[in-house]
Design an enzyme around this catalytic site. Structure first.
Site, PDB file in Angstrom:
ATOM      1  N   ASP A  49      -3.639   2.322  -5.256  1.00  0.00           N
ATOM      2  CA  ASP A  49      -2.356   2.295  -4.530  1.00  0.00           C
ATOM      3  C   ASP A  49      -2.132   1.026  -3.713  1.00  0.00           C
ATOM      4  OD1 ASP A  49      -3.850   2.684  -2.150  1.00  0.00           O
ATOM      5  OD2 ASP A  49      -2.253   3.918  -1.314  1.00  0.00           O
ATOM      6  N   GLU A  50      -2.904   0.002  -4.002  1.00  0.00           N
ATOM      7  CA  GLU A  50      -2.892  -1.146  -3.106  1.00  0.00           C
ATOM      8  C   GLU A  50      -2.989  -2.449  -3.898  1.00  0.00           C
ATOM      9  OE1 GLU A  50      -5.980  -2.513   0.380  1.00  0.00           O
ATOM     10  OE2 GLU A  50      -6.290  -0.648  -0.666  1.00  0.00           O
ATOM     11  N   ASP A  62       0.858  -1.182   0.000  1.00  0.00           N
ATOM     12  CA  ASP A  62       0.000   0.000   0.000  1.00  0.00           C
ATOM     13  C   ASP A  62       0.898   1.238   0.000  1.00  0.00           C
ATOM     14  OD1 ASP A  62      -3.116   0.684   1.502  1.00  0.00           O
ATOM     15  OD2 ASP A  62      -1.630   2.209   1.026  1.00  0.00           O
TER      16      ASP A  62
END
Ligand code: TTP
Ligand code: MG
Length: 344
Positions: free
Chosen positions: A107-108, A9
């Site tokens: 973002d993960e 993340d």
């Protein structure tokens, strides 16, 4: 073979990208989100850097509140197209590290390392290398968690933020979880947590005192999952990108509105964007969910499940608009937000 899962993340993603692009802002609190309009702005904070978090600013709070908490912060609009490009670059790197890669958001991502690393020591080396490559190529920091399943990997990364790397081995799982807040378990949101706190359960260790039957009685089927999660058990598979489960879009209105023309116009936009994402991801839908939030911040959803998965835009439009119309007819309050979500 024992499963090993990695969760990555990015740290304060949108704000970190802005920081990278605007080095003059470094060392200052940065808030990315709606226009604060000197405290009168509507909409919310998308994210902020860690300096801004010291003032109590968080993702999802009203932008007007963020302004009150720290008027001297740098407030920036959400440059989503740019963050998407940066995200693509990052995910290209991430994907190289395992053929089984599930991208969960911009973002993960989760990586299944089971067949790639025999030990947690090897998994840690993979993680360090991944962090290093992202930093060298993109000049951005990320946090990685590693554990025997997705639940533990994700909690580990959350605990190690920012710019961290945390490994939780199978024999450490229960000790790791016990002191943590129940809301660290995905699926335990504010509502569920409130019910549990009312009977004196705040920590995951305390949650373990409730029997499976009791949890089932309180929360239905998902109660069984809570029972397992409290013990670090999670059977969710890492599902590669092409098999992703849901996509959607939502819009917060500049001003709460009852005007059907405005609402349908915004909805049309969401429909088009969602359909674009659907095509881009080679995705089919079976369930259509329409979400609406009224001026009193109450959120409700209506859904329609089809007999067969579909990719038909006209069908989607027709069914989604029916749901929206139903909302507008039954509800007399002004709308704050509408959204659409498609599930497989
Ligand atoms: P997160 O990973 O939840 O947050 P973050 O990367 O900003 O910070 P952290 O270091 O705690 O991981 O979300 C990723 C991005 O998604 C975030 O940068 C902005 C966006 N986002 C929103 O727009 N609204 C939200 O409510 C949340 C939670 C995130
Ligand atoms: Mg993040």
């Amino acid at each position: 073979m024992k499963k090993i899962v990695l969760h990555i993340d990015m740290d304060y993603f949108f704000a970190q990208v802005e920081e990278r692009e605007n080095p003059q802002f470094r060392g200052k609190p940065i808030v990315v989100g709606a226009d604060p309009k000197k405290g009168k702005g509507r909409g919310v904070v998308s994210t902020c850097n860690y300096l801004a978090r010291k003032y109590g600013i968080r993702s999802g709070i009203p932008i007007s509140k963020a302004w009150r908490l720290c008027p001297e912060a740098i407030f920036l609009p959400v440059n989503i197209e740019f963050y998407k490009k940066v995200s693509e670059n990052i995910m290209e790197i991430v994907k190289k590290y395992s053929p089984k890669c599930e991208i969960v958001s911009l973002d993960e991502a989760y990586l299944e390392l089971t067949d790639l690393s025999k030990t947690y020591k090897e998994a840690k080396e993979i993680a360090s290398q991944l962090k290093k490559e992202i930093f060298e190529k993109e000049k951005l920091t990320a946090t990685v968690g590693i554990g025997p399943n997705k639940l533990i990997a994700k909690i580990a990364s959350q605990r190690a933020k920012p710019n961290g790397l945390l490994i939780v081995k199978p024999n450490e799982v229960e000790k790791f979880l016990e002191p943590l807040d129940i809301e660290m378990i995905s699926g335990i949101g504010p509502k569920t947590a409130k019910k549990l706190r009312e009977i004196g359960i705040n920590k995951i260790g305390e949650l373990k005192k409730l029997s499976k039957e009791k949890l089932k009685e309180m929360f239905g089927k998902v109660g069984e999952y809570f029972w397992e999660a409290a013990r670090g058990i999670d059977r969710e598979e890492v599902i590669p990108e092409r098999e992703r489960k849901s996509i959607g879009r939502q819009i917060t209105f500049e001003e709460d509105t009852k005007n059907p023309e405005l609402i349908f116009e915004a909805f049309e936009e969401i429909l088009n964007e969602t359909y674009e994402a659907l095509v881009e991801n080679n995705f089919s839908f079976k369930t259509i969910v329409v979400v609406r939030r009224t001026s009193d911040f109450r959120t409700k959803q209506l859904s329609k499940t089809l007999k067969e998965p579909s990719r038909n835009f006209l069908l989607l439009k027709k069914e989604a608009k029916k749901l929206l119309l139903k909302f507008l007819l039954e509800n007399k309050k002004p709308l704050r937000l509408v959204g659409l979500r498609l599930k497989f």
